[in-house]
Design a protein around this motif. Structure first.
Motif, short mmCIF file in Angstrom:
data_model
loop_
_atom_site.label_atom_id
_atom_site.label_comp_id
_atom_site.label_asym_id
_atom_site.label_seq_id
_atom_site.Cartn_x
_atom_site.Cartn_y
_atom_site.Cartn_z
N VAL A 47 0.83 -1.20 0.00
CA VAL A 47 0.00 0.00 0.00
C VAL A 47 0.87 1.25 0.00
CG1 VAL A 47 -1.75 1.28 1.29
CG2 VAL A 47 -1.91 -1.20 1.12
N TYR A 48 1.92 1.26 0.80
CA TYR A 48 2.81 2.41 0.84
C TYR A 48 3.44 2.68 -0.52
CZ TYR A 48 6.85 5.31 2.04
OH TYR A 48 7.79 6.31 2.08
N GLY A 49 3.98 1.61 -1.14
CA GLY A 49 4.58 1.77 -2.46
C GLY A 49 3.58 2.26 -3.49
N GLY A 50 2.37 1.70 -3.44
CA GLY A 50 1.34 2.13 -4.36
C GLY A 50 0.97 3.59 -4.16
N SER A 51 0.95 4.03 -2.90
CA SER A 51 0.60 5.43 -2.62
C SER A 51 1.66 6.37 -3.16
CB SER A 51 0.41 5.64 -1.11
OG SER A 51 1.64 5.58 -0.40
N LYS A 52 2.93 5.99 -3.05
CA LYS A 52 4.01 6.84 -3.54
C LYS A 52 4.02 6.88 -5.06
CE LYS A 52 5.74 8.40 0.25
NZ LYS A 52 5.63 9.85 0.56
N ALA A 53 3.66 5.79 -5.71
CA ALA A 53 3.54 5.80 -7.16
C ALA A 53 2.42 6.74 -7.59
CB ALA A 53 3.26 4.38 -7.68
N PHE A 54 1.32 6.73 -6.85
CA PHE A 54 0.21 7.64 -7.16
C PHE A 54 0.66 9.09 -7.07
CE2 PHE A 54 -2.98 10.57 -5.67
CZ PHE A 54 -4.01 10.39 -6.57
N VAL A 55 1.34 9.45 -5.99
CA VAL A 55 1.71 10.85 -5.78
C VAL A 55 2.69 11.32 -6.84
CG1 VAL A 55 2.78 12.49 -4.18
CG2 VAL A 55 1.20 10.77 -3.32
N ARG A 56 3.55 10.43 -7.32
CA ARG A 56 4.49 10.82 -8.38
C ARG A 56 3.73 11.18 -9.66
NH1 ARG A 56 7.02 7.20 -11.82
NH2 ARG A 56 6.68 5.53 -10.30
N ILE A 57 2.81 10.32 -10.08
CA ILE A 57 2.05 10.59 -11.29
C ILE A 57 1.12 11.78 -11.10
CG2 ILE A 57 0.43 9.63 -12.97
CD1 ILE A 57 3.25 8.40 -13.00
N PHE A 58 0.52 11.88 -9.93
CA PHE A 58 -0.33 13.03 -9.60
C PHE A 58 0.46 14.33 -9.71
CE2 PHE A 58 -1.37 16.00 -6.10
CZ PHE A 58 -2.62 16.43 -6.53
N SER A 59 1.69 14.34 -9.18
CA SER A 59 2.52 15.54 -9.20
C SER A 59 2.91 15.93 -10.62
CB SER A 59 3.78 15.33 -8.35
OG SER A 59 3.45 15.08 -6.99
#
Length: 270
Positions: free
Chosen positions: A157-169
């Protein structure tokens, strides 16, 4: 980027997760550059310690003790800062606050990880980004992790959340760049912070690249205007592995490294 350039992001900066480690270094370096600060974190004691060091630079520093996973606390941070002309937000709050094999873990705890690492940065970017767009200048920094490039056991979940924030940014950078607002997603590797030391991480693992908070913060500020993504020096190979064609091999290699770090941590604790 020099101090005079950083001052243009002022007069106020909000540093979320500003009590210690990389967040505290961001705060001190921004204070030295002439920005007034609002520091946000859960623990009031460490917040006041960092605030004192920043005030030594002659800046106005306010602290907000808040648990950002609680909606009322997140709203309070925004309300407290609404009267201020905020030109820079550092979204440093985000951690793997719960580690477990996914199907064996507590779903409610995983949801808290998502709240801290996804919902909170989104809410902050939405609130402050709208104000910056209207004023025609500003900057937003989100903090990423190499965990967002490759899957890892017990960090699903943590890794998935960080992937989301990168693409979101990256998308946010595209939307705000024409309005004069800089967006940077700063990707960290293993960093020697108080939180990591409390977790018992062994920084002496051969071949391990270890970042220092003051260097990480300085590098992030230096590249603030370069967006959308900057990988902290020494971690480029880890990020590149995320684009490997042989995805299974890359994920397994990352898994072995993380497993060794965990094994060494357990041994160190023992």
């Amino acid at each position: 980027m020099n101090e005079s350039d950083l001052a243009s992001y002022g007069p106020w900066a909000v540093v979320v997760g500003g009590s210690e480690g990389v967040g505290a270094e961001f705060a001190e370096q921004l204070a030295a550059a002439g920005l007034d600060l609002v520091l946000v974190a859960r623990k009031e004691g460490p917040l006041e310690e960092t605030a004192g060091r920043c005030r030594a630079h002659g800046r106005d520093v306010r602290v907000v003790s808040a648990d950002l996973t609680v909606p009322a606390d997140l709203d309070r941070v925004m309300q407290v800062t609404d009267p201020l002309d905020v030109g820079l937000v550092i979204c440093n709050a985000g951690a793997n606050s719960y580690g477990s094999d996914f199907v064996d873990g507590d779903l409610a705890e995983f949801m808290k990880v998502l709240t801290l690492n996804v919902t909170v940065p989104m809410a902050l970017a939405h609130h402050y980004g709208a104000r910056m767009k209207k004023r025609g200048s500003g900057g937003i920094v989100t903090i990423g992790s190499l965990s967002g490039y490759l899957g890892s056991s017990q960090h699903t979940v943590y890794g998935g959340s960080k992937a989301f924030v990168r693409i979101f940014s990256e998308g946010l950078w595209l939307e705000l760049r024409e309005a004069g607002v800089d967006v940077l997603h700063l990707v960290l590797g293993v960093t020697d912070t108080p939180a990591m030391r409390r977790a018992g991480l062994d920084f002496d693992l051969p071949g391990l690249v270890v970042g220092r908070p003051e260097e990480v913060a300085a590098e992030g500020l230096a590249h603030l205007g370069d967006g959308p993504v900057h990988v902290v020096s020494g971690n480029e190979r880890g990020a590149a592995a995320g684009a490997a064609e042989d995805r299974a091999r890359a994920v397994l290699g990352h898994h072995r490294l993380m497993s060794e770090l965990m094994r060494r941590r357990v041994s160190h604790d023992a």
